[in-house]
Scaffold this active site. Structure first.
Site, short mmCIF file in Angstrom:
data_model
loop_
_atom_site.label_atom_id
_atom_site.label_comp_id
_atom_site.label_asym_id
_atom_site.label_seq_id
_atom_site.Cartn_x
_atom_site.Cartn_y
_atom_site.Cartn_z
N THR A 190 -28.68 -5.65 23.32
CA THR A 190 -28.55 -6.82 24.18
C THR A 190 -29.72 -7.73 23.86
OG1 THR A 190 -28.24 -7.56 26.46
CG2 THR A 190 -29.82 -5.81 26.12
N GLU A 273 -34.55 -12.90 35.04
CA GLU A 273 -34.61 -14.21 35.70
C GLU A 273 -34.74 -14.04 37.22
OE1 GLU A 273 -32.04 -16.77 32.43
OE2 GLU A 273 -31.02 -15.88 34.15
N ASN A 397 -30.31 -20.31 36.92
CA ASN A 397 -29.03 -20.44 36.22
C ASN A 397 -28.25 -21.68 36.64
OD1 ASN A 397 -28.41 -18.02 34.35
ND2 ASN A 397 -29.49 -17.15 36.10
#
Length: 402
Positions: A190, A273, A397
């Site tokens: 990932t 995040e 986001n």
């Protein structure tokens, strides 16, 4: 702010590897956003890539090149993923490889391209190709830290580690860097990660070892359940130390590589995040490792679990519900026990009579939280590492393309 993670104090150079960075102006201002990594001739290269069906153009090109020729260069850009860009994106990835091959004096299929950033935007080919002569001219061994910074997107700090280990009385060095903070859910590796060693490892051994290590490290992390279009992990063995890793030395090399990969994988979660907490979900007494991983993954992916832990709310019913909906056969809830840290929440499928809300509150207030789930049906164990969901995750986001 990353959870118990800091900028690496140092990253050791690897003989046979040179790196360079530059500000190509792809998306970011006042920071480097391109990296070039050169591997010495004769190096072995192994890699794993995303299984996302909408894989990015550079992933498609890199896979093809890796199967065709000995790899000499990795070319990486941040700020533009070159994903969801169709035939034009594939042409762009190929064109940049051709341009680098011409500057560096190698064949086009000896270049692997990598991109990270916004999806659905065409790669600014001219900006990439115009930066290549300076990148090639500025290659040096001691540029790992600059490379770790240049590949960042929403990361808050560079991620890297170096490790040295003795094999046959001689020292080999492994150094790795990684980027990733969002759109993190493994399905091979990932994010982007680049690891190199000066050990001499035959290509098939290198690929076998990397694939095995990935299953227990990068494939055991999740931030938000979204598998990226651009995920790639590359391992280079230059052989410049003269220390050969054969079947007898493979276990030592495997253990050292796993330590490097585990650190990098967990660093991505710690820098997730908006993350304020690092969460270790461990499932034990399962029938198989796959079953244990499935249950742990279900809990780690639960937005309700992750938001409760952000709020330091010991709402353990959310954990119980996630375990119960895990896609495994014939789960006997009467055998299940659930712990939050050292605190027993559920015993034999029922609330522990000794549990108090104060105990749960004390555990969820920690910035490193352990959830342990015993299924009572075998001896297999698996861990999945994740982070909480905070207000900042939504904000980051929501504003990503702003």
């Amino acid at each position: 702010m990353a959870v118990h993670l800091s900028v690496p104090e140092f990253l050791l150079p690897i003989k046979g590897i040179r790196l360079a960075t530059i500000n190509a102006g792809i998306r970011y201002k006042n920071r480097d956003d391109m990296v070039l990594i050169e591997a010495a001739e004769g190096s072995s290269v192994a890699a794993v890539f995303t299984r996302n069906a909408f894989c990015a153009a550079p992933v498609t090109v890199a896979r093809a090149h890796l199967a065709q020729a000995p790899i000499r260069y990795l070319m990486i850009n941040a700020g533009n993923a070159n994903a969801g860009t169709g035939s034009e994106g594939l042409a762009a990835a190929t064109t940049t490889c051709e341009a680098l091959a011409q500057v560096a004096g190698v064949n086009t299929n000896q270049v692997l391209p990598f991109s990270t950033g916004v999806i659905g935007v065409q790669l600014p080919v001219a900006k990439v190709t115009s930066a290549l002569p300076e990148l090639v001219a500025s290659l040096t061994e001691d540029n790992w830290m600059k490379a770790a910074r240049a590949i960042m997107t929403t990361d808050t700090l560079p991620k890297g580690i170096s490790k040295q280990v003795s094999i046959g009385g001689q020292t080999i060095t492994i150094t790795g860097i990684a980027k990733g903070a969002g759109m993190i859910h493994p399905n091979m590796a990932t994010m982007l990660s680049y690891i190199a060693t000066d050990a001499q490892v035959e290509a098939s051994f290198l690929q076998q070892t990397l694939s095995s290590v990935v299953d227990d490290t990068f494939n055991c992390i999740t931030i938000d359940g979204d598998t990226s279009t651009n995920d790639a992990l590359v391992l280079i063995a230059t052989g410049a130390s003269g220390v050969a890793v054969g079947e007898n030395e493979l276990a030592t090399f495997h253990a050292a590589l796993k330590e490097v990969c585990l650190f990098l994988a967990q660093a991505i979660v710690r820098d997730g995040e908006g993350a304020t907490k690092f969460i270790d979900v461990q499932v034990e007494q399962a029938r198989s490792r796959e079953e244990a991983h499935t249950v742990a993954n279900t809990v780690a992916l639960s937005p309700l679990v992750k938001t409760a832990l952000f709020a330091s709310d010991p709402n353990w019913g959310r954990i119980l519900a996630a375990v119960g909906r895990s896609p495994i056969d014939s789960l006997d809830v009467s055998r299940i026990s659930i712990y939050l840290g050292d605190t027993l929440l559920v015993k034999g499928g029922q609330p522990s009579p000794d549990y108090t809300e104060a105990q749960g509150q004390a555990e969820t207030k920690k910035d490193e939280i352990k959830i342990r789930i015993s299924l009572g049906r075998g001896d297999a164990v698996a861990n999945v590492w994740t982070c909480d969901f905070s207000f900042d995750y939504v904000k980051i986001n929501a504003e990503y393309r702003s």
